[in-house]
Design an enzyme around this catalytic site. Structure first.
Site, short mmCIF file in Angstrom:
data_model
loop_
_atom_site.label_atom_id
_atom_site.label_comp_id
_atom_site.label_asym_id
_atom_site.label_seq_id
_atom_site.Cartn_x
_atom_site.Cartn_y
_atom_site.Cartn_z
N GLN A 196 0.86 -1.18 0.00
CA GLN A 196 0.00 0.00 0.00
C GLN A 196 0.90 1.23 0.00
OE1 GLN A 196 -3.74 -0.77 0.23
NE2 GLN A 196 -2.58 -2.52 -0.52
N ALA A 233 -11.71 2.50 4.22
CA ALA A 233 -10.71 1.68 3.55
C ALA A 233 -9.92 2.47 2.50
CB ALA A 233 -11.38 0.46 2.92
N HIS A 234 -8.98 1.76 1.87
CA HIS A 234 -8.06 2.41 0.93
C HIS A 234 -8.78 2.96 -0.31
CE1 HIS A 234 -7.17 -1.95 -0.66
NE2 HIS A 234 -8.42 -1.59 -0.86
N ASN A 235 -8.30 4.12 -0.74
CA ASN A 235 -8.77 4.79 -1.96
C ASN A 235 -10.23 5.26 -1.89
OD1 ASN A 235 -6.53 2.68 -3.09
ND2 ASN A 235 -6.52 4.60 -4.25
#
Length: 349
Positions: free
Chosen positions: A200, A241-243
């Site tokens: 990540q 969460a991511h993005n």
């Protein structure tokens, strides 16, 4: 710290009725009525408390007419609740921003810079190449990683962890235990049943005036940035969460979870324990009620979503199809009922 009623009136734009020189040193509930406190009355069901109060002053609305003699001075405003909220904000600023200087031990890395009037609590850590603005308060045991940027007037409370490369705007408030920039949940399934970690490499961006609750986690992007837009307010124990991208002035209540790469629009309301799947878009001004699950994009603005019960997947898909047709099926049943009731009787004379 003490203020006169007149000074508070100037602060919130109110008109004083009574002794404006009375001293106020705290804020309190109207039902407690303690001396030297200030409170407010915006709900008529609490009016009886004003007649027995020993408070220095009470904020009331323009049309308030006392039915009995009262001891406190009155501060007359258009909206007592909003005026008291503003007073709370000012009082909180006085308490919070009064801290300054460095409590030892505290660490700061190479080539890191701080603006004026900063506070660094004991056991706080600031990495290398960090840029921190004016009037920033960093409480004990906070960790700020390398290359982080923090804007003016931002408060980082106890035990906050901000990972490397994240960017925090002006006037942000990050409560104790929050984690900004931890790894996103990225794992690639392998042929042998194991999972391979996907690095990540992105960061998190909090724009100006963002509030983050205690023990909330915002994951860094796999590539690029996870973004919390200007004015968003996020409660305790929320997982982003991511993005993910959260729109301007959106509010998210406790225990909600938003999966990767989802975009939530402006001025949305996400209630407690809501679950939102990944890779979808939520339109502006969407409201999602408590414990609801969102499994597909919401394209229409001002939509209100409610409800989710988990059961066997194939049955769920069949039930969902029927559920959406319930109004139509209900009409058909009513129509058939009328036909049956109007059928000629087959009884013999």
């Amino acid at each position: 710290m003490e203020f006169s009623v007149n000074q508070i009136a100037a602060m919130i734009g109110g008109k004083v009725e009574g002794d404006g020189e009375r001293v106020v040193d705290n804020l309190g509930k109207i039902e407690e009525g303690k001396e030297k406190t200030i409170s407010f009355l915006s709900n008529d069901k609490y009016e009886n408390y004003i007649y027995q109060s020993n408070a220095a002053a009470i904020i009331v609305k323009l049309d308030f007419k006392p039915k009995k003699p009262i001891k406190p001075a009155l501060l007359i405003v258009e909206d007592p609740y909003s005026a008291f909220t503003r007073l709370l904000e000012e009082y909180n600023k006085i308490l919070t921003y009064s801290k300054s200087g460095v409590e030892e031990p505290a660490y700061i890395g190479k080539n890191s810079t701080l603006g004026d009037n900063y506070y660094r609590g004991a056991f706080s850590y600031i990495g290398n190449h960090v840029k921190i603005g004016n009037n920033v308060k960093i409480y004990p045991q906070a960790h700020i990683g390398d290359n982080v940027e923090i804007g003016d007037n931002t408060i980082i409370y106890q035990g906050v962890k901000i990972y490397a490369d994240c960017k925090i705007g002006n006037n942000c408030n990050i409560q104790a235990g929050a984690v900004i920039g931890s790894d996103g949940f990225g794992f690639a399934p392998q042929a042998d049943g194991t999972y391979k970690t996907i690095p990540q490499l992105g960061n998190v961006i909090l724009e100006d005036n963002v509030s983050i609750g205690a023990n909330t986690t915002i994951d860094c992007a796999t590539l690029g940035s996870t973004i919390i837009r200007k004015g968003a307010k996020i409660d305790n124990l929320v997982q982003i969460a991511h993005n993910v991208e959260i729109g301007k002035n959106t509010v998210i209540a406790s225990q909600a979870g938003i999966s990767g790469s989802t975009k939530v629009g402006k001025n949305c309301v996400i209630a407690g324990q809501v679950g939102i799947v990944g890779h979808i878009e939520i339109a502006d001004r969407t409201t999602v009620s408590a414990k609801a699950g969102v499994s597909k994009s919401v394209k229409q603005t001002d939509t209100i979503l409610s409800g989710m019960v988990g059961f066997e997947h194939k049955q769920f898909l069949k039930a969902s199809t029927l559920f959406k047709r319930l109004p139509e099926l209900h009409q058909q049943v009513q129509h058939l009922e009328k036909i049956v009731l109007n059928l000629p009787s087959d009884k013999k004379n």
